[in-house]
Design a protein around this motif. Structure first.
Motif, PDB file in Angstrom:
ATOM      1  N   UNK A 111       9.330   3.517   5.996  1.00  0.00           N
ATOM      2  CA  UNK A 111      10.718   3.855   6.300  1.00  0.00           C
ATOM      3  C   UNK A 111      11.056   3.709   7.783  1.00  0.00           C
ATOM      4  N   UNK A 112      10.088   3.278   8.587  1.00  0.00           N
ATOM      5  CA  UNK A 112      10.287   3.347  10.034  1.00  0.00           C
ATOM      6  C   UNK A 112      11.153   2.239  10.598  1.00  0.00           C
ATOM      7  N   UNK A 113      10.953   1.954  11.881  1.00  0.00           N
ATOM      8  CA  UNK A 113      11.689   0.892  12.556  1.00  0.00           C
ATOM      9  C   UNK A 113      11.433  -0.414  11.804  1.00  0.00           C
ATOM     10  N   UNK A 114      12.492  -1.082  11.349  1.00  0.00           N
ATOM     11  CA  UNK A 114      12.280  -2.275  10.525  1.00  0.00           C
ATOM     12  C   UNK A 114      11.831  -3.485  11.344  1.00  0.00           C
ATOM     13  N   UNK A 115      10.646  -3.416  11.864  1.00  0.00           N
ATOM     14  CA  UNK A 115      10.096  -4.517  12.644  1.00  0.00           C
ATOM     15  C   UNK A 115       8.617  -4.635  12.340  1.00  0.00           C
ATOM     16  N   UNK A 168       6.220  -5.446  14.395  1.00  0.00           N
ATOM     17  CA  UNK A 168       5.369  -4.870  15.429  1.00  0.00           C
ATOM     18  C   UNK A 168       5.298  -3.361  15.281  1.00  0.00           C
ATOM     19  N   UNK A 169       6.371  -2.730  14.782  1.00  0.00           N
ATOM     20  CA  UNK A 169       6.358  -1.282  14.594  1.00  0.00           C
ATOM     21  C   UNK A 169       5.572  -0.918  13.341  1.00  0.00           C
ATOM     22  N   UNK A 172       1.800  -0.807  13.474  1.00  0.00           N
ATOM     23  CA  UNK A 172       1.141   0.316  14.132  1.00  0.00           C
ATOM     24  C   UNK A 172       0.949   1.501  13.219  1.00  0.00           C
ATOM     25  N   UNK A 173       1.614   1.540  12.084  1.00  0.00           N
ATOM     26  CA  UNK A 173       1.422   2.666  11.185  1.00  0.00           C
ATOM     27  C   UNK A 173       0.387   2.266  10.136  1.00  0.00           C
ATOM     28  N   UNK A 174      -0.847   2.575  10.417  1.00  0.00           N
ATOM     29  CA  UNK A 174      -1.942   2.245   9.510  1.00  0.00           C
ATOM     30  C   UNK A 174      -1.858   0.789   9.029  1.00  0.00           C
ATOM     31  N   UNK A 175      -1.677  -0.118   9.965  1.00  0.00           N
ATOM     32  CA  UNK A 175      -1.683  -1.556   9.696  1.00  0.00           C
ATOM     33  C   UNK A 175      -0.605  -2.002   8.713  1.00  0.00           C
ATOM     34  N   UNK A 179       0.837  -1.207   0.000  1.00  0.00           N
ATOM     35  CA  UNK A 179       0.000   0.000   0.000  1.00  0.00           C
ATOM     36  C   UNK A 179       0.869   1.253   0.000  1.00  0.00           C
ATOM     37  N   UNK A 180       2.010   1.185   0.653  1.00  0.00           N
ATOM     38  CA  UNK A 180       2.907   2.334   0.698  1.00  0.00           C
ATOM     39  C   UNK A 180       4.311   1.868   1.053  1.00  0.00           C
TER      40      UNK A 180
END
Lengths: 283, 524
Positions: free
Chosen positions: A121-125, A127-128, A131-134, A117-118
């Protein structure tokens, strides 16, 4: 050279050593903490990996729990049925046949089949990302592929494949369940080791919604739960997702594997008799 | 160990000068870096100084018992109030700071999420097919900590269905088709309260609740709950937050410049409700025109003062603003009422004034649509529920492809990936940035340089809190401050190894907070 000095030193130090030794021996006997000999015996039998898969803090914790009857003798997954039998002998209980299990990844939406979907770039996990829009994957049920499960595995039984899905190395898998807990999307499950076929999708949407995001997702057609697709039974629909009952008598999921229009079922062991090369191997 | 020494200019305290500066110098040597402290207070080389106390919490308890009279810190001209730590990211406000608020076009479709605030979602009171007037109630508060939602347009309810939500996933929303005739003719307003001074405060709070007003700075906590302190507490100060410390955003700035009268009236109402003696409007020093304008507007008011704060992020964070303006420090795990201060965004004050004097519910807000990728960045006056795509169209669309889209400011906003999201009560900005260079998000190992520790405005240890958060170690993460993190992102900004510090802490923070709450409950 005055040998007397040497003698006195040896005598006094030796005497002190003897004194303290005796004191220690007496104290050790008198104030000994009573340990159930069974605990030690069991602890010797356990693998000692302290994986925590049993739910107790390390092997020692589990050994104590087993000896006191709190935990089942089959609780140690890495040790398998042989260990359960050995522990049973120590405790003098008979062991019901413990089933060896293995972890399977219930998602086939690799980079080729499942859409993103996109870009994340965040924490490469996982679980992280979850949390950003599934998460970046268009399918909100599918494997995110950052490898939380790989990190959780203490037995090198999981590696991240180049297609973005984790691969179970079944010989190493002890079914400790650490990966099941680590996965934020409940994609990894433990199934009996001798089950040749499982369902490789956990998407609970139907039809178009699934096809939009993944070309190998379960569309909830329920064919596998009906007589036509699965004459031997053992599959029930939970909403739009089939649930496989591995305890069902005379189940044979090879039939739905052939019937499934989205080829969501995965064969992980070769079929009995004729080799079935059509389906990719899970491992 | 006390973490910092605070110096305050006092021309009349020459006798303290020598000892004060000495203590400062000693501290400089005893700590790896005190650069932040000295520049933070803007006192380096100033004529006189005095060490007030080793810790402000101590000072507050000792010299300022709750309820004692006080004045907002009055720095010399040219000096700005501030707090310890923080960063100064590039401001990027030039895109829109000179552009007046423009009324956005009436939306073609309105999506009003039932959960636009912290707390329980609103309960819908309309059904499919209902005809609506502008300002009509759509959903009533779903609990004590909750807020009502209203229709920003006249029209018809298409459906009540799940719609993509800015906080992720699908959430129930009322979807409205605006009436064709323009739909602005008929407003359903509440009875205006012309003289709030003669009305009981309870009535005013009730009205704020009925108007669905929440904190407009982005946190969206229901204002009607926030203005009433728990038993045993009272407010002596109301601070209006006009700092707008996030880069890019200029909507509060424009609101203060263009509609300052209503903001001041909103503050007066807040003072009346809380019974506070002091009202302070705090504005960052990079908005001198807003400072001058509001000073002019409030020059006759004895209770209201306008103060200038240092240009620094996160100056607009609640606890940091309280520290800068009053010198008081909110205790660990506490809320601003513990130091008798109420902080509200200037936008909230504006909404309160509208709700009281005009009976208008919260259905519109100012926002900044900006970024290097936007053809014509603008400050817009927008009806809530307008889809982002429509606003983007009015700003000439995007100049490039594959932009990063952030709802809110660049430091604390939420990254989004779809343009059909509606503007909600807490949406202060829509930001379109070019794709980042790939190396910008590649993490290196922690250098143990301590920069994050130096700048953390909450005095935490972000590097270690992040490490333990990722390892899922609740005890250690809490020890290094995961529970007290305000998620301002200063640490991630300053980290030379580009570690995902705040992002990691955010991962474990909910669990740490939950455990802390359980512990507090068990202690009772």
């Amino acid at each position: 050279m005055d040998y007397d000095i040497l003698l006195y030193a040896m005598l006094s130090l030796g005497g002190l050593g003897l004194l303290f030794g005796l004191a220690l021996a007496v104290v050790a006997k008198k104030f000994a903490v009573e340990v159930d000999p069974k605990v030690e015996e069991i602890l010797d039998l356990l693998p000692g990996a302290n994986c925590g898969g049993c739910g107790y803090p390390g092997c020692a914790g589990y050994a104590e729990a087993v000896a006191s009857g709190e935990a089942p003798v089959t609780g140690c997954a890495p040790g398998g049925p042989e260990l359960a039998e050995q522990i049973g002998k120590v405790l003098g209980v008979s062991v019901e046949n413990a089933v060896r299990k293995v972890a399977v990844v219930r998602c086939r939406g690799d980079k080729e089949h499942a859409r993103d979907a996109f870009t994340y770039y965040g924490v490469p996990r996982c679980s992280a990302a979850q949390r950003l829009d599934d998460g970046p994957k268009a399918c909100v049920y599918g494997c995110l592929g950052f490898g939380d499960c790989v990190e959780a595995c203490k037995f090198d039984a999981l590696v991240m494949g180049s297609d973005g899905l984790p691969v179970v190395i079944e010989d190493n898998c002890t079914a400790c369940g650490a990966c099941v807990t680590a996965c934020p999307r409940d994609i990894i499950a433990l199934i009996p080791y001798d089950e040749p076929v499982f369902l490789g999708c956990v998407n609970r949407d139907r039809g178009k919604a699934v096809k939009e995001v993944c070309s190998v997702g379960c569309i909830g057609c329920s064919l596998c739960s009906r007589e036509k697709g699965n004459p031997n039974g053992g599959i029930k629909m939970d909403g739009a997702l089939p649930v496989l009952d591995f305890d069902h008598e005379d189940h044979d999921f090879s039939d739905p594997l052939r019937a499934c229009p989205m080829s969501c079922f995965v064969r992980r062991l070769p079929a009995e008799g004729a080799a079935d090369d059509e389906n990719e191997d899970a491992a | 160990m006390t973490r910092f020494v605070e110096v305050i200019a006092r021309r009349d305290c020459k006798s303290f000068f020598t000892s004060g500066m000495e203590i400062c110098r000693r501290r400089v040597k005893s700590r790896p870096s005190l650069r932040g402290d000295l520049t933070a207070t803007g006192q380096r080389g100033c004529g006189s100084g005095r060490v007030v106390a080793k810790s402000t919490a101590f000072r507050y308890q000792k010299h300022e018992p709750p309820g004692a009279p006080w004045r907002a810190r009055q720095p010399e001209d040219g000096m700005a109030l501030t707090f310890k730590g923080g960063i100064h990211p590039p401001e990027f406000k030039h895109f829109t700071e000179d552009k007046a608020l423009v009324e956005a076009r009436r939306p073609g479709l309105v999506v009003i999420p039932l959960a636009q605030h912290i707390g329980a979602p609103a309960k819908p009171v309309v059904g499919k097919g209902d005809t609506l007037k502008a300002g009509q109630l759509l959903g009533e508060p779903g609990g004590f900590v909750s807020a009502a939602v209203h229709s920003p347009v006249a029209g018809k309810v298409l459906k009540i269905a799940d719609h993509p939500h800015a906080m992720g996933g699908l959430k129930p929303a009322v979807i409205i088709e605006p009436a064709e005739d323009g739909g602005d003719g008929e407003w359903e307003l509440m009875e205006p309260i012309a003289e709030p001074g003669r009305v009981e405060p309870e009535k005013l709070v009730e009205r704020i609740r009925a108007a669905g007003i929440v904190g407009m700075g982005g946190a969206t906590f229901p204002t009607s709950v926030k203005v009433v302190p728990p038993k045993g507490h009272e407010f002596d100060t109301v601070i209006l937050n006009g700092a707008e410390c996030e880069p890019f955003l200029t909507c509060d700035h424009r609101l203060m410049l263009e509609r300052g009268e209503k903001i001041v009236r909103g503050l007066e109402i807040l003072l009346q409700i809380t019974g506070a003696r002091n009202g302070v409007i705090a504005i960052e020093a990079n908005k001198p025109d807003a400072v001058a304008h509001l000073k002019e507007l409030t020059k006759d008011s004895a209770r209201i003062s306008v103060v200038k704060c240092k240009v620094k992020y996160p100056q607009g964070a609640e606890k940091q603003l309280i520290k800068a303006v009053t010198g008081r420090e909110v205790p660990v795990g506490g809320l601003p009422f513990a130091v008798n201060v109420l902080v509200q965004n200037v936008g909230t004050a504006y909404a309160i004034a509208e709700a009281i004097y005009e009976g208008k519910p919260l259905v519109e807000r100012a926002l900044t649509l900006t970024g290097p990728l936007v053809s014509e960045p603008k400050n817009l006056w927008v009806r809530l529920g307008t889809p982002v795509s429509e606003l983007l169209e009015q700003c000439g669309g995007l100049k490039g492809e594959a932009a990063r889209f952030i709802m809110g400011g660049p430091m604390m906003g939420m990254a989004q990936h779809r343009f059909d999201l509606p503007v909600a009560k807490g949406t202060s900005g829509l930001l379109f940035l070019p794709p980042p260079p790939p190396e910008a998000f590649t993490e290196g190992p922690c250098l143990r340089c301590g920069k994050c520790v130096d700048i953390c405005p909450m005095n935490l240890v972000p590097c270690d809190a992040a490490l333990y958060s990722r390892a899922g170690n609740l005890d250690e993460a809490e020890r290094y401050g995961a529970a007290d993190c305000i998620e301002c992102g200063s640490c991630s900004f300053v980290c030379p190894a580009k570690r995902h510090l705040v992002q990691s802490i955010k991962l474990l923070k909910p669990s740490v907070l939950k455990r802390r709450a359980e512990r507090a409950r068990a202690a009772k």
